[in-house]
Write an enzyme that holds these catalytic residues in place. Structure first.
Site, PDB file in Angstrom:
ATOM      1  N   ASP A 179     -16.539  16.332 -21.717  1.00 35.59           N
ATOM      2  CA  ASP A 179     -16.563  17.448 -22.656  1.00 35.59           C
ATOM      3  C   ASP A 179     -17.015  16.998 -24.040  1.00 35.59           C
ATOM      4  OD1 ASP A 179     -16.095  19.678 -24.197  1.00 35.59           O
ATOM      5  OD2 ASP A 179     -13.981  19.873 -23.692  1.00 35.59           O
ATOM      6  N   ASP A 229     -21.579  22.168 -26.471  1.00 35.53           N
ATOM      7  CA  ASP A 229     -20.272  21.991 -25.857  1.00 35.53           C
ATOM      8  C   ASP A 229     -20.352  22.016 -24.342  1.00 35.53           C
ATOM      9  OD1 ASP A 229     -17.602  22.063 -25.182  1.00 35.53           O
ATOM     10  OD2 ASP A 229     -17.272  24.106 -25.912  1.00 35.53           O
TER      11      ASP A 229
END
Length: 399
Positions: free
Chosen positions: A285, A102
């Site tokens: 992201d 992430d």
């Protein structure tokens, strides 16, 4: 970040932990990590949008919250259709887990033998008692609470974390002792490995370094690359740029890391070849599924989609699944145009009939910033360059 979105909410956690000692990594100068595609149990579009709001500490709009709550929460289908999340194998103390990598968070937490069996059924668990290198951080705890009151909490160890061929001993690892239903249900995912900047790390009283920061100086180059695929496994490469994975030159733009994210600025934005906006700021992201943009761009995009409507019942834009979608293009740096094909934009059908689809482009209003999640990232080859002058690099690739 997919249920990745909900799991990515782990990046918004509140934690308490002591600092880990400085350790020396065992390094291969560069390495690749192959991802896996998840099992086909997926969240609804509204749930994905709501989870993004919660991840960044915001309350979703009332219609989104209502749609997410009222929906039964999942449809079963092939992951090649939705790419709801990308999962990557690592080892912690020699034990293999499958985590969400992430770039929107900076913590590493896992399901473990500390997690009650009623909450961890189906997950792979980290057992510190089976590791010769684990060390309890006495008195250290962590706790996650989200805007929807989903939560997780536990204790902290340090242990050897291995990604690809590179190991770092003494990496802070947060062990879940309690997880709410949202996390329990995603049995494909055993935790999260954050790759944003260290200031987002939530460990207290002293923030911990990410795995990437810990191994950075020992890599051949201070970077990792992300090559996500539509409906297929992709790769994270650390320490090198594999030129076979992109079809044109890499165009770099500066990153503003002051808020801890990989924040960059685009140039003009076009839909179906027609300019609809000037420059915007956004974060890159990998832990967010959708592409979140300002209202004027979102409205312009779906204005070009036959049958599209801002569906209050579904909490976002929907359209007939058989509708052809336009490409959306972003000018980046000097001379590069990043194109997201229309065929990459659909997220998922809203129900099992498969007639109405939830769009992968939705409004960033209320979140506070724009997010280039996997809808965008899987259309590009992306370089995340760390160090004193962080940059993002974008290049076209074979789709």
């Amino acid at each position: 970040m997919r249920f990745i979105e909900s799991l990515g909410a782990a990046s918004a956690i509140f934690a308490v932990v002591a600092a880990s000692p400085v350790e020396k990594p065992v390094i291969k100068k560069n390495f690749s990590v192959q991802q896996t595609t998840p099992k086909p149990t997926l969240k609804s579009g509204a749930a994905a949008v709501a989870a993004t709001f919660y991840k960044y500490g915001k309350q979703p709009p009332a219609d989104v919250k209502a749609a997410a709550t009222g929906n039964d929460g999942s449809v079963t289908t092939s992951p090649t259709q939705y790419d709801s999340q990308y999962l990557t194998p690592i080892t912690v103390g020699g034990q293999q887990l499958t985590l969400d990598f992430d770039t929107g968070s900076s913590d590493l937490w896992v399901f473990s033998t500390e997690t009650p069996s009623s909450q961890s059924n189906g997950h792979s668990l980290y057992d510190p008692s089976k590791s010769k290198t684990s060390k309890r951080l006495q008195g250290a705890t962590w706790s996650i609470t989200y805007g929807d009151q989903s939560s997780s909490s536990g204790i902290v160890y340090t242990d050897t974390v291995t990604v690809g061929q590179t190991s770092f001993p003494g990496q802070a690892v947060e062990l879940a002792q309690r997880v709410s239903a949202q996390f329990q249900q995603d049995v494909d995912n055993d935790g999260l490995l954050g790759l944003a900047f260290d200031q987002l790390n939530t460990v207290k009283p002293t923030a911990q370094k990410t795995f990437f920061t810990n191994v950075l100086s020992s890599l051949s180059a201070p970077l990792f690359t992300v090559d996500l695929k539509k409906g297929a496994p992709g790769t994270f490469d650390f320490g090198f740029v594999d030129d076979a994975k992109h079809t044109g030159p890499v165009t770099y733009v500066d990153v503003d890391s002051r808020q801890g994210f990989w924040t960059f600025t685009t140039g003009s934005i076009s839909v179906g070849g027609r300019s609809v906006s000037g420059a915007i700021n956004a974060i890159a992201d990998t832990g967010t599924t959708l592409l979140y943009l300002p209202d004027n761009i979102v409205d312009a995009y779906y204005g070009a989609v036959s049958g599209a409507t801002n569906n209050q019942q579904q909490g976002g834009y929907t359209y007939p699944c058989n509708t052809a979608l336009p490409d959306i293009s972003f000018q980046i740096g000097a001379g590069y145009t990043a194109v997201v094909p229309g065929s990459y934009v659909t997220y998922a059908p809203v129900d099992e009939s498969g007639t109405t689809c939830f769009g992968g482009i939705q409004s960033s209003a209320g979140i506070g910033f724009n997010i280039f999640g996997d809808i965008f990232l899987k259309s590009q080859f992306v370089v995340f360059q760390g160090g004193n002058k962080p940059r993002l690099g974008f290049a076209a690739k074979q789709l």
